[in-house]
Structure formats: structure tokens, C-alpha cells
Design a protein around this motif. Structure first.
Motif, PDB file in Angstrom:
ATOM      1  N   GLN A  19       0.849  -1.184   0.000  1.00  0.00           N
ATOM      2  CA  GLN A  19       0.000   0.000   0.000  1.00  0.00           C
ATOM      3  C   GLN A  19       0.883   1.232   0.000  1.00  0.00           C
ATOM      4  OE1 GLN A  19      -3.204   0.109   2.869  1.00  0.00           O
ATOM      5  NE2 GLN A  19      -3.206   2.343   2.908  1.00  0.00           N
ATOM      6  N   THR A  20       0.581   2.160  -0.914  1.00  0.00           N
ATOM      7  CA  THR A  20       1.344   3.392  -1.049  1.00  0.00           C
ATOM      8  C   THR A  20       0.376   4.561  -1.150  1.00  0.00           C
ATOM      9  OG1 THR A  20       2.905   2.145  -2.417  1.00  0.00           O
ATOM     10  CG2 THR A  20       3.126   4.531  -2.433  1.00  0.00           C
ATOM     11  N   ILE A  21       0.793   5.687  -0.639  1.00  0.00           N
ATOM     12  CA  ILE A  21       0.040   6.916  -0.858  1.00  0.00           C
ATOM     13  C   ILE A  21       0.793   7.688  -1.939  1.00  0.00           C
ATOM     14  CG2 ILE A  21      -0.770   9.078   0.141  1.00  0.00           C
ATOM     15  CD1 ILE A  21      -1.943   7.366   2.126  1.00  0.00           C
ATOM     16  N   VAL A  22       0.136   7.918  -3.053  1.00  0.00           N
ATOM     17  CA  VAL A  22       0.721   8.662  -4.162  1.00  0.00           C
ATOM     18  C   VAL A  22       0.291  10.115  -3.993  1.00  0.00           C
ATOM     19  CG1 VAL A  22       0.825   8.901  -6.665  1.00  0.00           C
ATOM     20  CG2 VAL A  22       0.650   6.624  -5.643  1.00  0.00           C
ATOM     21  N   SER A  23       1.251  11.031  -3.979  1.00  0.00           N
ATOM     22  CA  SER A  23       0.938  12.422  -3.624  1.00  0.00           C
ATOM     23  C   SER A  23       0.224  13.193  -4.732  1.00  0.00           C
ATOM     24  CB  SER A  23       2.214  13.154  -3.217  1.00  0.00           C
ATOM     25  OG  SER A  23       3.125  13.139  -4.287  1.00  0.00           O
ATOM     26  N   SER A  24       0.409  12.810  -5.996  1.00  0.00           N
ATOM     27  CA  SER A  24      -0.210  13.553  -7.085  1.00  0.00           C
ATOM     28  C   SER A  24      -0.702  12.599  -8.172  1.00  0.00           C
ATOM     29  CB  SER A  24       0.796  14.535  -7.693  1.00  0.00           C
ATOM     30  OG  SER A  24       0.308  15.054  -8.904  1.00  0.00           O
ATOM     31  N   ARG A  25      -1.995  12.557  -8.362  1.00  0.00           N
ATOM     32  CA  ARG A  25      -2.576  11.709  -9.403  1.00  0.00           C
ATOM     33  C   ARG A  25      -2.102  12.158 -10.784  1.00  0.00           C
ATOM     34  NH1 ARG A  25      -7.029   8.270  -9.202  1.00  0.00           N
ATOM     35  NH2 ARG A  25      -7.464   9.072  -7.133  1.00  0.00           N
ATOM     36  N   ALA A  26      -2.024  13.467 -10.991  1.00  0.00           N
ATOM     37  CA  ALA A  26      -1.597  13.992 -12.289  1.00  0.00           C
ATOM     38  C   ALA A  26      -0.171  13.549 -12.607  1.00  0.00           C
ATOM     39  CB  ALA A  26      -1.709  15.510 -12.310  1.00  0.00           C
ATOM     40  N   GLU A  27       0.734  13.652 -11.656  1.00  0.00           N
ATOM     41  CA  GLU A  27       2.123  13.252 -11.889  1.00  0.00           C
ATOM     42  C   GLU A  27       2.222  11.738 -12.101  1.00  0.00           C
ATOM     43  OE1 GLU A  27       5.916  13.450 -12.838  1.00  0.00           O
ATOM     44  OE2 GLU A  27       4.562  15.149 -12.626  1.00  0.00           O
ATOM     45  N   VAL A  44      -4.661   6.470  -2.591  1.00  0.00           N
ATOM     46  CA  VAL A  44      -4.098   5.208  -2.149  1.00  0.00           C
ATOM     47  C   VAL A  44      -3.928   4.305  -3.361  1.00  0.00           C
ATOM     48  CG1 VAL A  44      -4.495   3.122  -0.766  1.00  0.00           C
ATOM     49  CG2 VAL A  44      -5.098   5.357   0.164  1.00  0.00           C
ATOM     50  N   LEU A  45      -2.796   3.621  -3.408  1.00  0.00           N
ATOM     51  CA  LEU A  45      -2.494   2.674  -4.466  1.00  0.00           C
ATOM     52  C   LEU A  45      -2.097   1.354  -3.825  1.00  0.00           C
ATOM     53  CD1 LEU A  45      -1.840   2.216  -7.551  1.00  0.00           C
ATOM     54  CD2 LEU A  45       0.507   2.837  -6.954  1.00  0.00           C
ATOM     55  N   LEU A  46      -2.824   0.291  -4.165  1.00  0.00           N
ATOM     56  CA  LEU A  46      -2.427  -1.049  -3.766  1.00  0.00           C
ATOM     57  C   LEU A  46      -1.771  -1.688  -4.975  1.00  0.00           C
ATOM     58  CD1 LEU A  46      -5.571  -2.412  -1.826  1.00  0.00           C
ATOM     59  CD2 LEU A  46      -3.542  -1.281  -0.898  1.00  0.00           C
ATOM     60  N   SER A  47      -0.587  -2.278  -4.782  1.00  0.00           N
ATOM     61  CA  SER A  47       0.137  -2.915  -5.881  1.00  0.00           C
ATOM     62  C   SER A  47       0.378  -4.376  -5.554  1.00  0.00           C
ATOM     63  CB  SER A  47       1.495  -2.247  -6.106  1.00  0.00           C
ATOM     64  OG  SER A  47       1.322  -0.929  -6.536  1.00  0.00           O
ATOM     65  N   ILE A  48       0.023  -5.240  -6.502  1.00  0.00           N
ATOM     66  CA  ILE A  48       0.349  -6.660  -6.398  1.00  0.00           C
ATOM     67  C   ILE A  48       1.611  -6.837  -7.232  1.00  0.00           C
ATOM     68  CG2 ILE A  48      -0.386  -9.021  -6.892  1.00  0.00           C
ATOM     69  CD1 ILE A  48      -3.304  -8.002  -6.643  1.00  0.00           C
ATOM     70  N   PRO A  49       2.751  -7.115  -6.560  1.00  0.00           N
ATOM     71  CA  PRO A  49       4.022  -7.142  -7.283  1.00  0.00           C
ATOM     72  C   PRO A  49       4.122  -8.329  -8.237  1.00  0.00           C
ATOM     73  CG  PRO A  49       4.347  -7.776  -5.000  1.00  0.00           C
ATOM     74  CD  PRO A  49       2.905  -7.381  -5.139  1.00  0.00           C
ATOM     75  N   ASN A  50       4.743  -8.076  -9.366  1.00  0.00           N
ATOM     76  CA  ASN A  50       4.962  -9.100 -10.374  1.00  0.00           C
ATOM     77  C   ASN A  50       6.374  -9.655 -10.200  1.00  0.00           C
ATOM     78  OD1 ASN A  50       5.458 -10.545 -12.766  1.00  0.00           O
ATOM     79  ND2 ASN A  50       4.083  -9.231 -13.925  1.00  0.00           N
ATOM     80  N   PRO A  51       6.530 -10.949  -9.943  1.00  0.00           N
ATOM     81  CA  PRO A  51       7.870 -11.515  -9.761  1.00  0.00           C
ATOM     82  C   PRO A  51       8.625 -11.722 -11.071  1.00  0.00           C
ATOM     83  CG  PRO A  51       6.231 -13.246  -9.575  1.00  0.00           C
ATOM     84  CD  PRO A  51       5.473 -11.945  -9.732  1.00  0.00           C
ATOM     85  N   ASN A  52       7.957 -11.531 -12.207  1.00  0.00           N
ATOM     86  CA  ASN A  52       8.548 -11.841 -13.502  1.00  0.00           C
ATOM     87  C   ASN A  52       9.140 -10.636 -14.230  1.00  0.00           C
ATOM     88  OD1 ASN A  52       7.676 -14.664 -13.434  1.00  0.00           O
ATOM     89  ND2 ASN A  52       5.638 -13.757 -13.525  1.00  0.00           N
ATOM     90  N   HIS A  53       8.582  -9.471 -14.028  1.00  0.00           N
ATOM     91  CA  HIS A  53       9.072  -8.233 -14.652  1.00  0.00           C
ATOM     92  C   HIS A  53       8.484  -7.047 -13.909  1.00  0.00           C
ATOM     93  CE1 HIS A  53       5.173  -7.994 -16.687  1.00  0.00           C
ATOM     94  NE2 HIS A  53       5.365  -9.212 -17.140  1.00  0.00           N
ATOM     95  N   PHE A  61      -7.487   4.028  -5.764  1.00  0.00           N
ATOM     96  CA  PHE A  61      -8.611   4.518  -4.962  1.00  0.00           C
ATOM     97  C   PHE A  61      -8.772   6.014  -5.180  1.00  0.00           C
ATOM     98  CE2 PHE A  61      -7.387   0.517  -3.322  1.00  0.00           C
ATOM     99  CZ  PHE A  61      -8.571  -0.081  -2.956  1.00  0.00           C
ATOM    100  N   ASN A  62      -9.910   6.533  -4.781  1.00  0.00           N
ATOM    101  CA  ASN A  62     -10.259   7.935  -5.068  1.00  0.00           C
ATOM    102  C   ASN A  62      -9.439   8.959  -4.306  1.00  0.00           C
ATOM    103  OD1 ASN A  62     -12.165   7.354  -6.989  1.00  0.00           O
ATOM    104  ND2 ASN A  62     -13.834   7.240  -5.528  1.00  0.00           N
ATOM    105  N   ASP A  63      -9.040   8.636  -3.089  1.00  0.00           N
ATOM    106  CA  ASP A  63      -8.286   9.608  -2.296  1.00  0.00           C
ATOM    107  C   ASP A  63      -7.329   8.877  -1.367  1.00  0.00           C
ATOM    108  OD1 ASP A  63      -9.786   8.889   0.101  1.00  0.00           O
ATOM    109  OD2 ASP A  63     -11.409  10.137  -0.657  1.00  0.00           O
ATOM    110  N   ALA A  64      -6.730   9.598  -0.448  1.00  0.00           N
ATOM    111  CA  ALA A  64      -5.701   9.025   0.410  1.00  0.00           C
ATOM    112  C   ALA A  64      -6.191   8.666   1.800  1.00  0.00           C
ATOM    113  CB  ALA A  64      -4.524   9.995   0.505  1.00  0.00           C
ATOM    114  N   THR A  65      -7.497   8.575   2.003  1.00  0.00           N
ATOM    115  CA  THR A  65      -8.017   8.240   3.323  1.00  0.00           C
ATOM    116  C   THR A  65      -8.173   6.728   3.475  1.00  0.00           C
ATOM    117  OG1 THR A  65     -10.334   8.331   2.627  1.00  0.00           O
ATOM    118  CG2 THR A  65      -9.310  10.407   3.359  1.00  0.00           C
TER     119      THR A  65
END
Length: 177
Positions: A19-27, A44-53, A61-65
Motif C-alpha cells: 500500500q502506497t500513498i501517491v501524492s499527485s494523481r496527475a504526476e 491510495v495505491l495497492l500494488s500486487i508485485p509481479n515476480p517476472n518483470h 482509490f479515489n483519495d488518500a483516506t
């Protein structure tokens, strides 16, 4: 669907994520080659990591809450546009698409123009499914063949350079021409 519901869905199905909070959607979208029209705040961004690349599954998500609403699913630069789903279908659609990606049944082609940075041109999702009506691998192979063919005289004349990322969960290929 709320952030807590998506996290529970992922936990219940054994998917590891960060789970990461991305500060700027535009960037965030500029880095992917898009030109967002509005400056939007953190999310908020949830990332499922790819072990292959390096192409991960990203759940946006819509916001950072902590009470944030689900916005969309992305694989590479491809947006699934699950925000159009009925609320009662989002969980199943999200889970189905994640399973298809991880099982290698989803193939993406992401095309961008390389000129003073990357600019999105088009993208496509192709499914390798047993149901003949839902299987789009013939179109995928035709598109890849066209991408790999030599540049046309017009494209050589205009000196346009395009980049194609062709990938699924297990493989990744970049073609610049």
C-alpha cells in the motif's frame, strides 16, 4: 467498494500487496505517458508485485483516506474501467480480472509515441480464454505481427518513433520503431 473491503478480498484470496500513498494523481499519470487535464490530489495505491518483470497490478482509490472508495484496476497502462461496474459486481469483477492476469490469460499491448517524452497512443487487452467467443488471441497475434513488421514508407518519412510494450504476467517485450 472501500479500501478495507479490497484489502480483505486480497487477503482472503492470498494475494500479497503493498500500500502506497501517491501524492499527485496527475504526476502519476504523466509518468505513464498520459496528459491529465486536472491536478488531483493524493490517493491510495495497492500494488500486487509481479515476480517476472516490472509491470505490477495496481488498484487505485479515489483519495488518500483509509475510507477511500475503489476507483479502478490497472495492469501496465491499461485501465479496466471497473468504476462503471454496479457496486454489487465490483468485488467479483476485480477478483476475476486479477486471477486472469496472474494466470497469464490477459495480454496487453500499450503503444506510445516517443517524442519529447512518452505520449499514449493506444492500448489493448486480449484474453486467452477457453470460450471461443471471449478469446481474442487471433487479434493479438495479428497486431503483434503488424507491430514487428518493418516501418511503412509513411512512418519512415514522418520520422515518428513509437514504443510498444507487449506483456502478460510472465513475459514482457518492448519494441521501439
Amino acid at each position: 467498494m472501500k479500501l478495507i473491503d479490497v484489502k480483505k478480498l486480497l487477503d482472503d484470496n492470498g494475494y500479497k500487496y503493498t500500500q502506497t500513498i501517491v501524492s499527485s494523481r496527475a504526476e502519476f499519470y504523466r509518468q505513464k505517458g498520459f496528459n491529465p487535464s486536472e491536478e488531483a490530489g493524493a490517493f491510495v495505491l495497492l500494488s500486487i508485485p509481479n515476480p517476472n518483470h516490472q509491470i505490477d497490478i495496481q488498484i487505485i482509490f479515489n483519495d488518500a483516506t483509509e475510507n477511500s472508495d475503489f476507483s479502478d484496476l490497472e495492469f501496465g497502462g491499461y485501465w479496466y474501467e471497473l468504476f462503471d461496474c454496479e457496486e454489487n459486481c465490483v468485488a467479483q469483477e476485480l477478483l476475476t480480472e486479477i486471477q486472469r492476469i496472474i494466470n497469464g490469460n490477459t495480454h496487453i499491448i500499450f503503444a506510445s509515441t516517443v517524442k519529447k517524452g512518452m505520449h499514449w497512443r493506444w492500448d489493448g487487452k486480449y484474453d486467452d480464454l477457453p470460450d471461443a467467443e471471449m478469446n481474442s488471441m487471433d487479434a493479438f497475434h495479428k497486431t503483434v505481427k503488424k507491430i514487428k513488421s518493418p516501418k511503412s514508407w509513411w512512418r519512415r518519412l514522418t520520422r515518428r518513433t513509437d514504443m510498444y510494450e507487449i506483456f502478460n504476467w510472465t513475459s514482457y517485450e518492448k519494441i521501439v520503431k
